[in-house]
Motif scaffolding. Structure first.
Motif, PDB file in Angstrom:
ATOM      1  N   SER A 140      26.683 -57.368  76.837  1.00  0.00           N
ATOM      2  CA  SER A 140      26.186 -57.924  75.510  1.00  0.00           C
ATOM      3  C   SER A 140      26.135 -56.680  74.395  1.00  0.00           C
ATOM      4  O   SER A 140      25.833 -55.485  74.546  1.00  0.00           O
ATOM      5  CB  SER A 140      24.741 -58.215  75.560  1.00  0.00           C
ATOM      6  OG  SER A 140      24.204 -58.699  74.071  1.00  0.00           O
TER       7      SER A 140
ATOM      8  N   VAL B  90      24.650 -55.070  71.135  1.00  0.00           N
ATOM      9  CA  VAL B  90      23.441 -55.206  70.915  1.00  0.00           C
ATOM     10  C   VAL B  90      23.110 -54.752  69.233  1.00  0.00           C
ATOM     11  O   VAL B  90      23.436 -53.442  69.137  1.00  0.00           O
ATOM     12  CB  VAL B  90      22.248 -54.879  71.699  1.00  0.00           C
ATOM     13  CG1 VAL B  90      21.058 -54.568  71.327  1.00  0.00           C
ATOM     14  CG2 VAL B  90      22.606 -55.256  73.123  1.00  0.00           C
TER      15      VAL B  90
ATOM     16  N   GLN C 195      19.921 -55.568  67.340  1.00  0.00           N
ATOM     17  CA  GLN C 195      18.975 -56.382  67.423  1.00  0.00           C
ATOM     18  C   GLN C 195      17.450 -55.856  67.387  1.00  0.00           C
ATOM     19  O   GLN C 195      17.130 -54.660  67.409  1.00  0.00           O
ATOM     20  CB  GLN C 195      18.847 -57.023  69.025  1.00  0.00           C
ATOM     21  CG  GLN C 195      17.680 -58.327  69.082  1.00  0.00           C
ATOM     22  CD  GLN C 195      18.264 -59.349  68.211  1.00  0.00           C
ATOM     23  OE1 GLN C 195      17.789 -59.453  67.161  1.00  0.00           O
ATOM     24  NE2 GLN C 195      19.435 -60.209  68.476  1.00  0.00           N
TER      25      GLN C 195
ATOM     26  N   LEU D  65      14.796 -58.017  71.320  1.00  0.00           N
ATOM     27  CA  LEU D  65      15.581 -57.174  72.185  1.00  0.00           C
ATOM     28  C   LEU D  65      14.618 -57.120  73.503  1.00  0.00           C
ATOM     29  O   LEU D  65      14.993 -57.328  74.688  1.00  0.00           O
ATOM     30  CB  LEU D  65      16.124 -56.016  71.926  1.00  0.00           C
ATOM     31  CG  LEU D  65      16.968 -55.337  73.010  1.00  0.00           C
ATOM     32  CD1 LEU D  65      18.073 -56.104  73.559  1.00  0.00           C
ATOM     33  CD2 LEU D  65      17.559 -53.878  72.243  1.00  0.00           C
TER      34      LEU D  65
ATOM     35  N   PHE E 171      14.575 -60.397  75.413  1.00  0.00           N
ATOM     36  CA  PHE E 171      15.834 -60.655  76.134  1.00  0.00           C
ATOM     37  C   PHE E 171      16.095 -59.723  77.447  1.00  0.00           C
ATOM     38  O   PHE E 171      16.295 -60.285  78.515  1.00  0.00           O
ATOM     39  CB  PHE E 171      16.987 -59.854  75.182  1.00  0.00           C
ATOM     40  CG  PHE E 171      18.395 -60.072  75.909  1.00  0.00           C
ATOM     41  CD1 PHE E 171      19.017 -61.108  76.181  1.00  0.00           C
ATOM     42  CD2 PHE E 171      18.969 -58.761  75.837  1.00  0.00           C
ATOM     43  CE1 PHE E 171      20.427 -60.746  76.607  1.00  0.00           C
ATOM     44  CE2 PHE E 171      20.269 -58.622  76.121  1.00  0.00           C
ATOM     45  CZ  PHE E 171      20.994 -59.669  76.650  1.00  0.00           C
ATOM     46  N   LEU E 172      15.701 -58.664  77.258  1.00  0.00           N
ATOM     47  CA  LEU E 172      15.875 -57.453  78.456  1.00  0.00           C
ATOM     48  C   LEU E 172      14.947 -58.184  79.734  1.00  0.00           C
ATOM     49  O   LEU E 172      15.191 -57.846  80.873  1.00  0.00           O
ATOM     50  CB  LEU E 172      15.615 -55.978  78.055  1.00  0.00           C
ATOM     51  CG  LEU E 172      16.526 -55.417  77.176  1.00  0.00           C
ATOM     52  CD1 LEU E 172      16.109 -53.930  76.678  1.00  0.00           C
ATOM     53  CD2 LEU E 172      18.170 -55.365  77.772  1.00  0.00           C
TER      54      LEU E 172
ATOM     55  N   PHE F 257      25.886 -52.661  77.870  1.00  0.00           N
ATOM     56  CA  PHE F 257      25.526 -52.879  76.525  1.00  0.00           C
ATOM     57  C   PHE F 257      26.354 -51.709  75.662  1.00  0.00           C
ATOM     58  O   PHE F 257      26.531 -50.970  76.040  1.00  0.00           O
ATOM     59  CB  PHE F 257      23.988 -52.736  76.460  1.00  0.00           C
ATOM     60  CG  PHE F 257      23.132 -53.543  77.304  1.00  0.00           C
ATOM     61  CD1 PHE F 257      23.192 -54.977  77.206  1.00  0.00           C
ATOM     62  CD2 PHE F 257      22.518 -52.875  78.587  1.00  0.00           C
ATOM     63  CE1 PHE F 257      22.294 -55.442  78.117  1.00  0.00           C
ATOM     64  CE2 PHE F 257      21.754 -53.739  79.105  1.00  0.00           C
ATOM     65  CZ  PHE F 257      21.653 -55.030  78.936  1.00  0.00           C
TER      66      PHE F 257
ATOM     67  N   LEU G 168      17.386 -49.756  74.508  1.00  0.00           N
ATOM     68  CA  LEU G 168      18.512 -49.774  75.470  1.00  0.00           C
ATOM     69  C   LEU G 168      18.456 -48.476  76.342  1.00  0.00           C
ATOM     70  O   LEU G 168      18.702 -48.625  77.459  1.00  0.00           O
ATOM     71  CB  LEU G 168      19.636 -49.943  74.894  1.00  0.00           C
ATOM     72  CG  LEU G 168      19.973 -51.365  74.169  1.00  0.00           C
ATOM     73  CD1 LEU G 168      21.535 -51.314  73.383  1.00  0.00           C
ATOM     74  CD2 LEU G 168      20.130 -52.418  75.320  1.00  0.00           C
TER      75      LEU G 168
ATOM     76  N   ASP H 180      24.254 -63.162  74.552  1.00  0.00           N
ATOM     77  CA  ASP H 180      23.650 -62.761  72.913  1.00  0.00           C
ATOM     78  C   ASP H 180      22.551 -62.077  73.346  1.00  0.00           C
ATOM     79  O   ASP H 180      21.637 -62.732  74.019  1.00  0.00           O
ATOM     80  CB  ASP H 180      23.842 -63.541  72.112  1.00  0.00           C
ATOM     81  CG  ASP H 180      25.218 -64.175  71.664  1.00  0.00           C
ATOM     82  OD1 ASP H 180      26.128 -63.462  71.872  1.00  0.00           O
ATOM     83  OD2 ASP H 180      25.274 -64.795  70.460  1.00  0.00           O
ATOM     84  N   SER H 181      22.161 -61.156  72.478  1.00  0.00           N
ATOM     85  CA  SER H 181      20.845 -60.461  72.861  1.00  0.00           C
ATOM     86  C   SER H 181      19.574 -60.978  72.224  1.00  0.00           C
ATOM     87  O   SER H 181      18.720 -60.239  72.235  1.00  0.00           O
ATOM     88  CB  SER H 181      20.943 -58.983  72.170  1.00  0.00           C
ATOM     89  OG  SER H 181      21.237 -58.962  71.084  1.00  0.00           O
TER      90      SER H 181
END
Length: 522
Positions: A9, A11, A13, A18, A21-22, A39, A49, A110-111
């Motif tokens: 993805s 990112v 965001q 996020l 998402f993670l 990523f 991240l 998508d994030s």
């Protein structure tokens, strides 16, 4: 034999989105799957991240290209061409990585999605070369939720086969496509994106997000899908495990309910339902006082004498069983008109002593409370200058006999500039979108409103969390018919919203355009 999948993805965001998402990624079921993550950190203003990569050995994070502003707000996301093709290059980098390192599948996500834990295992089981899991999004707050997959061209939700279709045929085919996607299944489509599993065979055939130079469609996913079809690959959409799309930060509260009810929603998403129900559906009809099939008209009025109220209510008495009227301190005979035309029907009428339209949200909440306190199963909210097209009464009664599986019905509203012409230009496009006008009266429904003094909406904003449907029946907006009407509305908007905080200054100014683009009402 174990299958190797690279989930990737780009990112850029908000940190809160996020994080969700993670969280969903580490909860994915991976039986017989070796899953790695990759990523691209496109200049995020947080370190989420990198921290995620430190905690998980199967995560790689790459730095993005040059920094560029990307704007998204509570209304929508704003994409510029340079940003679109930067994302396309990122996705092609993932394709190269997956090929170079021998992955069996590339899963591009998508994030701003929260995935159901069973998503990956299920998509792999389909053994399709290219397949996306479908989710539903209100691309703008005033619109109904729509899927991120389509049938052809930029975002056409029906198959035309290059035929010239009339409006009725287009509406019918669109409804059929949306209804199809509302049922658990896997369907061949013409376009997809955002949550897409791509096989190694497809990667080796040459799929890419690179711009096709002679194609005018916007968005890298369009170019990917057209190139894939040209390479002989088929595109599929699956609806068994819909992700939750965190399109706006304000939707994080709804996400909490989605996560708590994942076992409830698996394999059971309904048309236009992108979120979870706010109540126990088994209790919908349990309120003893509700009368099945009964219809209440709810209307807000103010100084309507000599305008359109008589036409609107005269039509309404053909299809309603009851009415509630909230009069905002009219100084003419509006109240008497309502009582005269609605004579013979149960009528609840409340009159304010002082006008409150400068704070419209108070009026809308009050009217909603009046309507939901009636014994009707259905509530129709119309303004005093809105009415259905001529055969509306007959069609509405027929419509309700087939509405057992839906909780609200959306229609298109046409802004009439004359009795036979409606306006259509960049600022006047209401008729291109379906908006709710009819809602089931549901006991226990917890209304949530757009808390703005103007343009707050006639219904609570969370009714679109319910099961919805659309009707080809059209609504006429008569409030722009005369030059005097337009002038009065112009000055009212300028007075109540002088800086365009709740609406569009450009649209306000366009009201007085001496030569608007008008289309014939057929």
């Amino acid at each position: 034999m174990s299958c190797r999948v690279l989930l990737a993805s780009p990112v850029k965001q908000h940190e809160r989105i996020l994080a969700e998402f993670l969280d969903s990624l580490i909860r994915l079921e991976t039986n017989q799957v070796k899953l790695d993550f990759s990523f691209i950190d496109d200049h995020n203003d947080h370190t989420l991240l990198s921290r995620f990569a430190l905690e998980h050995p199967n995560v790689r994070v790459f730095s993005g290209e040059g920094k560029a502003d990307y704007l998204c707000d509570e209304t929508t996301h704003y994409w510029r061409e340079d940003l679109i093709w930067k994302v396309a290059r990122y996705k092609d980098d993932f394709i190269k990585l997956a090929l170079d390192e021998g992955y069996d599948y590339l899963f591009l996500v998508d994030s701003d999605l929260y995935l159901d834990p069973k998503t990956l295992i299920h998509l792999l089981s389909l053994k399709k070369d290219i397949v996306s899991e479908v989710f539903w999004t209100q691309w703008k707050p005033e619109l109904i939720p729509l899927p991120q997959v389509w049938m052809e061209d930029q975002y056409t939700l029906y198959k035309s086969r290059r035929e010239l279709l009339d409006e009725t045929e287009i509406t019918k085919k669109t409804q059929e496509f949306l209804q199809m996607l509302s049922q658990p299944g896997t369907y061949k489509v013409g376009g997809l994106g955002a949550c897409t599993l791509i096989s190694r065979q497809s990667l080796r055939r040459g799929v890419s997000f690179e711009e096709i130079y002679n194609l005018g469609f916007t968005g890298e996913d369009r170019h990917f899908c057209i190139r894939a079809a040209a390479l002989g690959l088929e595109l599929y959409a699956d609806t068994h495990y819909p992700p939750f799309h965190i399109y706006r930060e304000s939707e994080l509260d709804k996400l909490r309910e989605y996560k708590e009810n994942l076992t409830y929603t698996k394999g059971n998403i309904s048309l236009e339902q992108s979120d979870l129900p706010l109540f126990d559906r088994s209790q919908i009809h349990s309120k003893p006082s509700l009368i099945p099939g009964r219809i209440t008209l709810a209307m807000l009025v103010h100084n309507e004498s000599g305008r359109y109220l008589e036409r609107v209510l005269t039509q309404a008495v053909e299809y309603i069983d009851e009415a509630v009227i909230l009069d905002d301190a009219s100084e003419d005979n509006t109240i008497e008109l309502c009582q005269e035309i609605l004579k013979g029907l149960p009528l609840t009428l409340h009159a304010n002593h002082e006008p409150q339209f400068h704070n419209e949200i108070l009026l809308r909440k009050h009217l909603w409370e009046m309507a939901t306190n009636t014994s009707s199963e259905w509530i129709i909210i119309l303004d005093a200058d809105e009415m259905f097209e001529d055969d509306g009464p007959k069609q509405l009664r027929e419509l309700f006999t087939h509405a057992s599986d839906i909780d609200y019905i959306s229609f298109r509203l046409f802004d009439l500039w004359t009795e036979r012409l409606y306006r259509e230009d960049s600022y006047w496009q209401a008729h291109k979108w379906y908006r709710p006008f009819i809602v089931r009266n549901i006991p226990g429904f917890q209304a949530k409103w757009q808390e703005t003094p103007q343009h707050c909406g006639r219904f609570p904003k969370n009714i679109t969390d319910l099961r919805g449907g659309t009707s080809p029946l059209r609504i006429k907006h008569l409030g722009w018919l005369s030059p005097q009407d337009r002038l009065e509305k112009y000055y009212r908007y300028k007075r109540l919203d002088p800086n365009g905080i709740y609406g569009s200054l450009e649209q306000y100014h366009s009201i007085l355009d001496p030569s608007p683009n008008l289309m014939e009402w057929e």
